[in-house]
Design an enzyme around this catalytic site. Sequence first.
Site, short mmCIF file in Angstrom:
data_model
loop_
_atom_site.label_atom_id
_atom_site.label_comp_id
_atom_site.label_asym_id
_atom_site.label_seq_id
_atom_site.Cartn_x
_atom_site.Cartn_y
_atom_site.Cartn_z
N THR A 171 -15.89 73.18 53.03
CA THR A 171 -15.63 74.25 52.07
C THR A 171 -14.20 74.18 51.57
O THR A 171 -13.34 73.66 52.26
CB THR A 171 -15.84 75.58 52.84
OG1 THR A 171 -17.14 75.59 53.35
CG2 THR A 171 -15.58 76.79 52.02
N ARG A 199 -31.05 76.93 52.23
CA ARG A 199 -30.11 77.55 53.17
C ARG A 199 -28.88 78.06 52.40
O ARG A 199 -28.27 77.33 51.63
CB ARG A 199 -29.69 76.53 54.23
CG ARG A 199 -28.68 77.08 55.27
CD ARG A 199 -27.26 76.73 54.93
NE ARG A 199 -26.32 77.02 56.00
CZ ARG A 199 -25.01 76.89 55.90
NH1 ARG A 199 -24.47 76.47 54.79
NH2 ARG A 199 -24.22 77.17 56.92
N ASP A 202 -22.20 81.22 54.56
CA ASP A 202 -21.35 82.42 54.51
C ASP A 202 -20.61 82.59 53.19
O ASP A 202 -20.19 83.69 52.85
CB ASP A 202 -20.30 82.33 55.62
CG ASP A 202 -19.44 81.06 55.49
OD1 ASP A 202 -20.03 79.97 55.29
OD2 ASP A 202 -18.21 81.14 55.58
#
Length: 311
Positions: A171, A199, A202
Site C-alpha cells: 500500500t 476481497r 482496510d
Amino acid sequence: MVAIVVHGGAINPLDEKFNKGVSEAVETGIDLLLKGGSAVEAATEAIRVMEDNPIFNAGTGSWLNLKGEVEMDAIIVDGFSNKTGAVAAIKKVKNPILVARKVMEETDHILLVGDGATEFARHFGFREYDPATEERRRGWQELREKLMKGEQTSLLAYWSKISKFAKLGDTVGAVALDKDGRIAAGTSSGGFPMKLPGRVGDVPIINASTYAGPRCGVSLTGHGEVIMQNIVARNVAQLVENGLDPQAALTEAFTSVLRSLPSKGSGVLLGGVSLDFRGRVGGVRNTELMPHAYAVDSRKVVLNFGTILRV
Ligand code: GLY
C-alpha cells in the site's frame, strides 16, 4: 506551516529505488503546499506519483489477485470538511486515488465498489488502463505455482485458507497539512497478492487504514484484515487527540493491537505514518521494511525517520 509525510508500503524495502520513490512523492506534495495548494491536493498528488511508479503496489504495479486480475482500493479523507471518497475493488483505471477524490467531490456517497466504481470513473473521463506490469504477472505465476505445489512463502503465509481456492502487498499513503491548518490523508493499494477476487482490504474503509480530522491525519499499511478489525487509524487519532504526539500514538495503538493477537501478532505486518496540526510527524512499523519520508516547510526530505516496533 506546511508538511507532508508518506509511506510506500509495509512489504517494500528501504533501498535506493524505494527511497527515491517516496522522496518524489514528498517533493510533489510539499511543492504544492508551498505554493498554497490544499492538503487534499497535496495528499492526492503524492499518492498519484506513487501509483504511477510501478515499484509500488498501488495503481500501476499493483499485485494480481488469485485470478490474475488487478483490483484496487483507495481513499482520500479531508479532515477540514469531514468528507471522504473511496473506491474498492476497482479495475482498469490508472489512478484509483483520483477516482476516490471524484467520489468525495462529485457525489453524496463515500464508497463505490467494483463495476459501479469503474463505471463512475469512465463517466468522469478516466480511460481504460491495465495497471498490471510484466513483473507482477511473472510474480503472480511464481506464486501460483508455489500455491499449487503447497509450498509456503512469506507472501502466502497470510492466506492459510487460500490453497483450497487455488485450483482454479501492499500500500502507499500520505498525510498533508496545508497553510490554513487543514489536514488530509489518503491511502491506495492493490491489496495483498493472491487475494480472492472481490476481497476488499482496510484501505477504503474509513477509520481503518486512514483518518483525517482537525488535529491529525493517519495512513496505515499492512495486513488489512487486522487493521480493519481493530479500526487502527481511528485509534491512533484518538491517542493524538488525548495528547500524545503522532510517534507515541502510533506506537501505543500498534502495541495494543499486536498484543491482542495470538503470538503477539507474529507474522502480521503493521506500519504507518501520522502528522498532527503542529507539523509533528510519526512513522512506526513492526518490520525492517516500509520506506517512508516527510518534509516540513521546505523541500528537504527526511527519509525513514521512524521506529521499528518490537512487542
Ligand atoms: N493494507 C492493504 C490491504 O490489506 O489490502
